[in-house]
Write a protein that holds these residues in place. Structure first.
Motif, PDB file in Angstrom:
ATOM      1  N   HIS A   1      -4.296  -5.835   4.920  1.00  0.00           N
ATOM      2  CA  HIS A   1      -4.292  -4.135   4.776  1.00  0.00           C
ATOM      3  C   HIS A   1      -5.687  -3.724   5.127  1.00  0.00           C
TER       4      HIS A   1
ATOM      5  N   ARG B   1      -2.996   0.610  -4.628  1.00  0.00           N
ATOM      6  CA  ARG B   1      -3.060  -0.846  -4.167  1.00  0.00           C
ATOM      7  C   ARG B   1      -2.324  -1.601  -5.234  1.00  0.00           C
TER       8      ARG B   1
ATOM      9  N   TRP C   1      -0.078  11.728   0.503  1.00  0.00           N
ATOM     10  CA  TRP C   1      -0.732  12.957   1.359  1.00  0.00           C
ATOM     11  C   TRP C   1      -0.216  14.298   0.634  1.00  0.00           C
TER      12      TRP C   1
ATOM     13  N   ARG D   1      -4.119   9.900  -2.109  1.00  0.00           N
ATOM     14  CA  ARG D   1      -4.307   8.758  -3.314  1.00  0.00           C
ATOM     15  C   ARG D   1      -3.792   7.584  -2.544  1.00  0.00           C
ATOM     16  N   HIS D   2      -4.411   6.579  -2.801  1.00  0.00           N
ATOM     17  CA  HIS D   2      -4.081   5.476  -2.055  1.00  0.00           C
ATOM     18  C   HIS D   2      -3.724   4.421  -3.153  1.00  0.00           C
TER      19      HIS D   2
ATOM     20  N   SER E   1       0.125   5.171   0.357  1.00  0.00           N
ATOM     21  CA  SER E   1      -0.576   6.609   0.603  1.00  0.00           C
ATOM     22  C   SER E   1       0.151   7.770   0.276  1.00  0.00           C
TER      23      SER E   1
ATOM     24  N   ALA F   1       1.049  -1.132   0.015  1.00  0.00           N
ATOM     25  CA  ALA F   1      -0.034  -0.212  -0.106  1.00  0.00           C
ATOM     26  C   ALA F   1       0.784   1.173  -0.027  1.00  0.00           C
TER      27      ALA F   1
END
Length: 260
Positions: free
Chosen positions: A216, A250, A151, A247-248, A149, A147
């Motif tokens: 997760h 995967r 920011w 935005r994440h 992330s 993952a």
């Protein structure tokens, strides 16, 4: 193989590129096969470190990868050697033919500067899978899940990144695996302008590895449901400072990815 002497890559890179490529439909596996065969050890021979290669689970035509450097001058020298060398001359045209866009690139460094414990990558090329190895799966589903992330904060804002590093990340560590890396925008000028990077950014990237996607999801649920400080105080404080929604990504690692 390049004709220049082999240079040991940085094991604790202080400069990291997060590269997101948009590919032509259906050609991601073609690029991954070429990349993992031709572009791993040959890049590292010039002094960089190929940290990770990934399939984006939310876009079948997106390839994401990470590479690291000791510093910005080493980055310039390594990229000049690789992209001016015989391997890229031989295989670069085929790689470029799979791509629609390769300019979505963030230039990052461990947060805070100086790379405290847990803030930067610590990997070894000796841990990489052999060429031709298959990514581990369970019932046809990838075993590993990464993952990322991202920011986003206004340029020049130091309080937003501090909220992520000093408050959110410690809370996440209490409820699940520690992030592999916590990175922030590297403000130095691009030392290799032949490859563009995104400018005017103030981004924090939190990169975490899990056994699978369900782990997760459990971690995120535990961080909010069982850690009210995150839900009621930390995340609202981050939202007040951010310039755009996070935005994440995967991701699932390829067979030869060090980050997995």
């Amino acid at each position: 193989m390049p004709s220049t002497p082999r240079i040991a890559p940085a094991v604790h890179p202080a400069v990291i590129e997060l590269r997101q490529y948009t590919l032509r439909p259906g050609r991601r596996d073609e690029l991954i096969e070429l990349f993992d065969r031709e572009f791993v050890e040959t890049q590292e021979a010039t002094g960089m470190l190929v940290l990770g290669q990934f399939r984006d689970l939310d876009d079948p035509d997106r390839f994401v990868w990470l590479r690291g450097f000791t510093d910005m001058e080493t980055r310039r020298e390594a990229l000049s050697a690789f992209y001016g060398g015989p391997v890229w001359a031989a295989h670069g045209p085929r790689a470029n033919a799979t791509m629609v866009d390769s300019d979505d690139v963030l230039l990052l460094r461990p947060l805070p500067v100086g790379a405290d414990a847990g803030s930067g990558f610590a990997v070894s090329p000796s841990e990489r899978g052999r060429e031709g190895s298959a990514a581990p799966e369970r019932g046809g589903v990838p075993k590993r899940f990464v993952a990322v992330s991202l920011w986003h904060f206004p340029p020049g804002d130091e309080d937003g990144p501090a909220l992520i590093h000093d408050r959110l990340v410690p809370a996440l560590r209490e409820t699940g695996p520690a992030p592999l890396a916590v990175l922030a925008t590297e403000p130095a000028d691009n030392t290799f302008p032949r490859l563009p990077v995104r400018t005017g950014e103030n981004v924090v990237a939190v990169i975490t590895s899990y056994p699978d996607e369900q782990a997760h999801r459990r971690h995120l649920a535990d961080a909010t449901d069982h850690h009210p400080l995150v839900r009621d105080e930390i995340l609202p404080a981050v939202e007040r400072r951010q310039s755009a929604a996070p935005r994440h990504l995967r991701l699932t690692p390829t067979a030869r990815s060090l980050v997995r």
